[in-house]
Design a protein around this motif. Structure first.
Motif, PDB file in Angstrom:
ATOM      1  N   MET A  41      54.927  21.183 105.580  1.00 50.90           N
ATOM      2  CA  MET A  41      53.695  20.133 105.020  1.00 50.90           C
ATOM      3  C   MET A  41      52.402  20.337 105.285  1.00 50.90           C
ATOM      4  O   MET A  41      51.582  20.245 104.605  1.00 50.90           O
ATOM      5  N   LYS A  42      52.084  21.061 106.337  1.00 50.54           N
ATOM      6  CA  LYS A  42      50.683  21.437 106.560  1.00 50.54           C
ATOM      7  C   LYS A  42      49.879  22.513 105.817  1.00 50.54           C
ATOM      8  O   LYS A  42      49.054  22.971 105.631  1.00 50.54           O
ATOM      9  N   SER A  43      51.050  23.200 104.904  1.00 53.89           N
ATOM     10  CA  SER A  43      50.403  24.151 104.016  1.00 53.89           C
ATOM     11  C   SER A  43      50.115  23.832 102.686  1.00 53.89           C
ATOM     12  O   SER A  43      49.690  24.713 102.030  1.00 53.89           O
ATOM     13  N   SER A  44      50.215  22.635 102.553  1.00 54.53           N
ATOM     14  CA  SER A  44      49.438  22.037 101.345  1.00 54.53           C
ATOM     15  C   SER A  44      48.815  20.740 101.365  1.00 54.53           C
ATOM     16  O   SER A  44      48.856  19.894 102.587  1.00 54.53           O
ATOM     17  N   ALA A  45      48.006  20.565 100.565  1.00 51.40           N
ATOM     18  CA  ALA A  45      47.054  19.057 100.731  1.00 51.40           C
ATOM     19  C   ALA A  45      47.913  17.960 100.514  1.00 51.40           C
ATOM     20  O   ALA A  45      47.584  16.942 101.047  1.00 51.40           O
ATOM     21  N   VAL A  46      49.047  17.957  99.554  1.00 52.96           N
ATOM     22  CA  VAL A  46      49.833  16.864  99.401  1.00 52.96           C
ATOM     23  C   VAL A  46      50.505  16.596 100.630  1.00 52.96           C
ATOM     24  O   VAL A  46      50.789  15.656 101.025  1.00 52.96           O
ATOM     25  N   GLY A  47      51.004  17.630 101.316  1.00 56.00           N
ATOM     26  CA  GLY A  47      51.922  17.432 102.453  1.00 56.00           C
ATOM     27  C   GLY A  47      50.951  16.784 103.634  1.00 56.00           C
ATOM     28  O   GLY A  47      51.341  16.026 104.316  1.00 56.00           O
ATOM     29  N   GLU A  48      49.549  17.341 103.706  1.00 56.95           N
ATOM     30  CA  GLU A  48      48.577  16.561 104.629  1.00 56.95           C
ATOM     31  C   GLU A  48      48.661  15.264 104.439  1.00 56.95           C
ATOM     32  O   GLU A  48      48.577  14.406 105.414  1.00 56.95           O
ATOM     33  N   GLY A  49      48.478  14.831 103.339  1.00 59.57           N
ATOM     34  CA  GLY A  49      48.168  13.378 102.987  1.00 59.57           C
ATOM     35  C   GLY A  49      49.730  12.645 103.240  1.00 59.57           C
ATOM     36  O   GLY A  49      49.551  11.465 103.645  1.00 59.57           O
ATOM     37  N   ILE A  50      50.843  13.277 103.050  1.00 56.92           N
ATOM     38  CA  ILE A  50      52.161  12.648 103.455  1.00 56.92           C
ATOM     39  C   ILE A  50      52.045  12.347 105.095  1.00 56.92           C
ATOM     40  O   ILE A  50      52.787  11.267 105.332  1.00 56.92           O
ATOM     41  N   LEU A  51      51.609  13.299 105.564  1.00 52.48           N
ATOM     42  CA  LEU A  51      51.598  13.247 107.065  1.00 52.48           C
ATOM     43  C   LEU A  51      51.112  12.035 107.721  1.00 52.48           C
ATOM     44  O   LEU A  51      51.421  11.351 108.516  1.00 52.48           O
TER      45      LEU A  51
END
Length: 342
Positions: free
Chosen positions: A317-327
């Motif tokens: 999740m932390k390796s992508s900007a989309v993942g950061e937003g989901i977190l």
């Protein structure tokens, strides 16, 4: 000792008494059954007549017969004289006439008798006509069955309505489906053709087996060296987009694999981290969420394996900007997952 006949007895008596031969027979009237004078039979009582059974006696009806030695022999019973016309076959007597009425005088009929004798009206009824009802028989016939309420002979049978339900589907042959799943997944990993894999999944024609298909496909991907995490992620996303799989099929398959993770990790120690990486990719794709992650972690009993799954998810999740937003959007569910690690 042989018994002596009457003739021998007479001869012996004549010899002992000094009589002439035949004198004893003539004295008793045995010869011819008649007296020496007049030829009349001497067989009346008190006249010194012959005794029944003596030679020369007159045979009366019913008396026994005489054999060649002048001895009585029993006779067979005589047949009773019957009128041959009155006999029935088999020698049975005709049955008596039952119910035969004797002669009567129609002038002496009592009142109340109806006056019906031989079809004529009694004179005592003074011109009254015959009754309107026919007299019943002396022996009534069998009773008529009483009608059953709600039943009619003319009623036609009601046709049973056919069931609207379809017949139950044939039982799924899980062994055959598992073999087909293995073949199509192995072929996909070899040629990486998503369309051909889609066609093979559709040919399974077993919607109830699709959650099992998801679980088996994940297990086959992690058995590869190196593990095919990215190819299996793309396959599941493609099948879901083409509606060959439903979100429910995917969620159920992931939960079933998570329930087996403790046993799988004994032979494949990297399986928990590979599974976490796969779930992170599907969360970033917007297919899964951290609520499902929480349910999966609850099915894993070993805390170490739980931490391996969760750490792999967070790394992806932390390796992508989309993942950061989901977190940031699912922070509450992430905290619930972290509490399961302690």
């Amino acid at each position: 000792v042989k018994a002596k006949t009457i003739s021998e007895i007479h001869s012996e008596a004549e010899k002992n008494l000094g009589l002439r031969p035949g004198a004893a027979s003539r004295a008793t009237g045995a010869v011819g059954g008649t007296s020496p004078v007049g030829g009349f039979p001497i067989n009346r009582p008190g006249a010194g007549g012959m005794m029944p059974g003596m030679p020369g006696t007159r045979k009366m009806p019913g008396m026994p017969g005489i054999d060649n030695d002048n001895w009585e022999v029993p006779r067979r019973g005589s047949i009773s004289k019957m009128d041959p016309l009155s006999m029935q076959p088999g020698g049975r007597m005709p049955p008596p006439v039952v119910g035969k009425q004797g002669p009567f005088n129609s002038r002496l009929l009592p009142q109340g008798s109806g006056g019906i004798i031989a079809g004529r009206t009694s004179a005592l009824l003074q011109g009254s006509g015959p009754p309107t009802t026919t007299p019943q028989s002396q022996y009534p016939g069998p009773a008529k069955p009483l009608p059953v309420p709600g039943f009619s002979k003319q009623s036609e049978p009601v046709a049973l309505e056919a069931s609207d339900k379809h017949p139950p589907a044939a039982k799924v042959n899980s062994a055959d489906l598992k073999r087909k799943t293995t073949n199509l997944v192995e072929e996909y990993f070899s040629i990486r053709d998503l369309n051909e894999a889609l066609q093979c999944v559709e040919e399974l024609k077993s919607p109830e087996y699709l959650p099992e298909f998801v679980k088996e496909a994940i297990a086959l991907a992690f058995d590869k060296v190196p593990p095919c995490v990215e190819p299996i992620s793309k396959l599941l996303e493609f099948l879901l987009a083409k509606k060959a799989l439903t979100n429910s099929d995917l969620v159920t398959g992931c939960l079933e694999y998570g329930a087996m993770l403790d046993d799988i990790a004994l032979d494949a120690p990297k399986a928990p981290s590979n599974y976490g990486e796969l779930m992170g990719r599907l969360i970033v794709a917007g297919i899964l969420d951290f609520k499902l992650v929480q349910d999966v972690l609850q099915k894993v009993e070993d805390t170490y394996y739980r931490k391996s799954v969760f750490d792999a998810i967070m790394k992806g999740m932390k390796s992508s900007a989309v993942g950061e937003g989901i977190l940031g959007a699912q922070a509450a569910d992430i905290e619930s997952c972290e509490r399961l690690l302690s």
